[in-house]
Design an enzyme around this catalytic site. Structure first.
Site, short mmCIF file in Angstrom:
data_model
loop_
_atom_site.label_atom_id
_atom_site.label_comp_id
_atom_site.label_asym_id
_atom_site.label_seq_id
_atom_site.Cartn_x
_atom_site.Cartn_y
_atom_site.Cartn_z
CB SER A 303 -1.26 0.26 0.94
OG SER A 303 -1.53 1.00 1.24
CE LYS A 328 -4.78 -2.26 1.03
NZ LYS A 328 -4.92 -0.25 0.39
CD GLN A 332 -8.08 0.32 0.88
OE1 GLN A 332 -6.36 0.12 1.71
NE2 GLN A 332 -8.74 -0.45 -0.71
#
Length: 477
Positions: A303, A328, A332
């Site tokens: 991420s 990733k 979000q």
């Protein structure tokens, strides 16, 4: 009942954000379809409440419905947090949490203290390594998850929690009254490494939390003052965190208004991400932006860590050393719900400066370096009592560790055979343990601690050694 259930369903939909997309005027047919859906939900709710032999509450059913909707997206990063889970999730990214200050591991349903933090409430109260937590206040820990245990231990600062532990070394139970306190969590640490007479700055980022950029600034400022000639950034096993934090770190290493990533929404619109000087919270030394830099990553770098890696690699600002990253490539957003819980949904893709989406692919290192076997093996458990003829996953971990250390092991499938017993006996004799061909808790604890110490030694870190060698060569030319 119908009105109440429809109202609850509408709250759920608002939490998810579905209503935000209903910008067109619904037809009578569409409205009827929605009502039919809600009717079937109400029917299921009533049947479960009236007919199921399993006792359930309204709260359980509502949370189950939200979980089901989040699960239907088949996205591992879209999830529902209960009120308690949401609080724990926020604390994970906070620079401070209230607790007792102890590292706890779960093994075969038992909660074992690895070690209390130095000067923590746990240490001051007398909690010791290898203590097993069996009760918190008046609640037994049997059947609980680690998340549930931590929720019991944490509370308001200054309050007392009574923890009952079983202490194997004394073969008795001990009750400890521990006063909860604010435990500061540092996400950034640094030191100076000396190679061929040159100072190389090493800075590790464990996660990108609320104050990571501030910690980064303080650490890099101190490193620059020590006349470092190169920089190593370590984001191995960093699961990510806040995009703002990683953005400010990238801004300290690159020129102002550099596009370090792109955000792509659900319909494909792409927005460049830039960070100007006025957006930075700190004034950075220009020397930091000129230092030869290596970034260390592994398969656990995900991420926000990959945003940093992808930016520094594609902007030719750093050499990436290690393994391919996790992969990733989504971002979000989190929305609070009326029941105190939170819903986290994947709302955007992020792309590298060259507009590459790394989701499921990861970022390849410039120089690939594999660690030796002991760096990839899961740490052995520290509970259990195993002998020849037993079969367990715990035995498999031990077999892998012993084989990596050079002991004669014929199998690593978790079956405790004769060669495993002989290796256990040999290890026990070498480390002055009392067991004889038995994997007891003393043996498991000693083996685990040895692996931890091995990983802490810089000379055993092959990826770090490559980074030092690469930078030493680069700054000498």
């Amino acid at each position: 009942m119908r009105k109440r259930w429809l109202f609850l369903c509408m709250i759920i939909l608002v939490g998810i954000g579905v209503l935000g997309y209903w910008k067109y005027q619904k037809t009578d047919k569409a409205v009827q379809a929605d009502q039919d859906v809600f009717q079937s939900v109400e029917e299921a709710y009533d049947l479960i409440r009236k007919q199921s032999v399993h006792e359930t509450s309204e709260k359980q059913l509502i949370e189950g419905a939200i979980n089901g909707m989040a699960g239907s997206l088949k996205d591992p990063y879209s999830t529902y947090y209960t009120k308690e889970e949401a609080k724990l999730h926020r604390e994970q990214l906070s620079d401070e949490r209230v607790g007792i200050g102890a590292e706890i591991t779960e093994s075969q349903g038992r909660f074992i203290i690895i070690s209390p933090m130095k000067d923590s409430p746990a240490e001051k109260a007398g909690l010791k390594s290898y203590d097993e937590i069996v009760q918190v206040d008046k609640e037994r820990t049997d059947g609980k998850s680690l998340t549930e245990l931590l929720a019991l231990i944490r509370g308001k600062e200054g309050t007392v929690v009574k923890i009952t532990v079983y202490r194997p070394s004394e073969e008795r139970h001990v009750e400890l009254n521990i006063t909860r306190a604010a435990i500061t969590q540092k996400s950034v640490s640094s030191k100076v490494l000396v190679s061929e007479g040159k100072n190389i700055g090493y800075i590790s980022i464990a996660m990108f939390g609320e104050k990571t950029a501030e910690e980064w600034y303080k650490n890099t400022d101190e490193l620059v003052k020590q006349n470092i000639t190169a920089l190593i950034i370590d984001v191995r096993s960093n699961p990510g965190g806040y995009l703002k934090s990683v953005a400010q770190i990238i801004g300290s290493l690159t020129k102002p208004k550099t596009t370090f990533a792109y955000m792509e929404d659900a319909v494909g619109n792409q927005e460049p991400l830039q960070l100007g000087k006025r957006d930075l919270a700190f004034e950075y030394d220009e020397q930091l932006q000129k230092l030869p830099t290596v970034l260390l990553q592994d398969e656990g770098s995900a991420s926000a860590s990959e945003v940093l890696s992808g930016a520094l690699k594609e902007l030719s600002r750093a050499t990436i050393i290690g393994d391919k990253s996790f992969g990733k490539g989504t971002v979000q957003g989190t929305w609070p719900l009326s029941n105190g819980g939170e819903l986290k949904l994947s709302t955007h893709k992020w792309l590298t400066p060259k507009r590459e989406w790394i989701h499921g692919k990861g970022i390849k290192p410039t120089i690939e370096v594999e660690q030796d076997a002991l760096y990839h093996i899961n740490l052995p458990p520290i509970t259990g009592n195993f002998k020849e003829g037993d079969f367990a996953e715990s035995i498999q971990y031990v077999q892998q560790v012993l084989k990596a250390q050079g002991y004669s092991i014929n199998r690593v499938d978790g079956y405790f055979d004769r060669t495993t017993a002989e290796a256990v006996k040999e290890y026990s004799k070498k480390h002055n343990l009392n067991n004889n061909k038995i994997m007891d808790e003393e043996f498991l604890f000693a083996l685990r601690q040895e692996v931890v110490k091995y990983r802490e030694k810089l000379e055993n870190d092959l990826q770090l050694q490559m980074a030092i060698s690469y930078l030493s060569h680069k700054i000498s030319n």
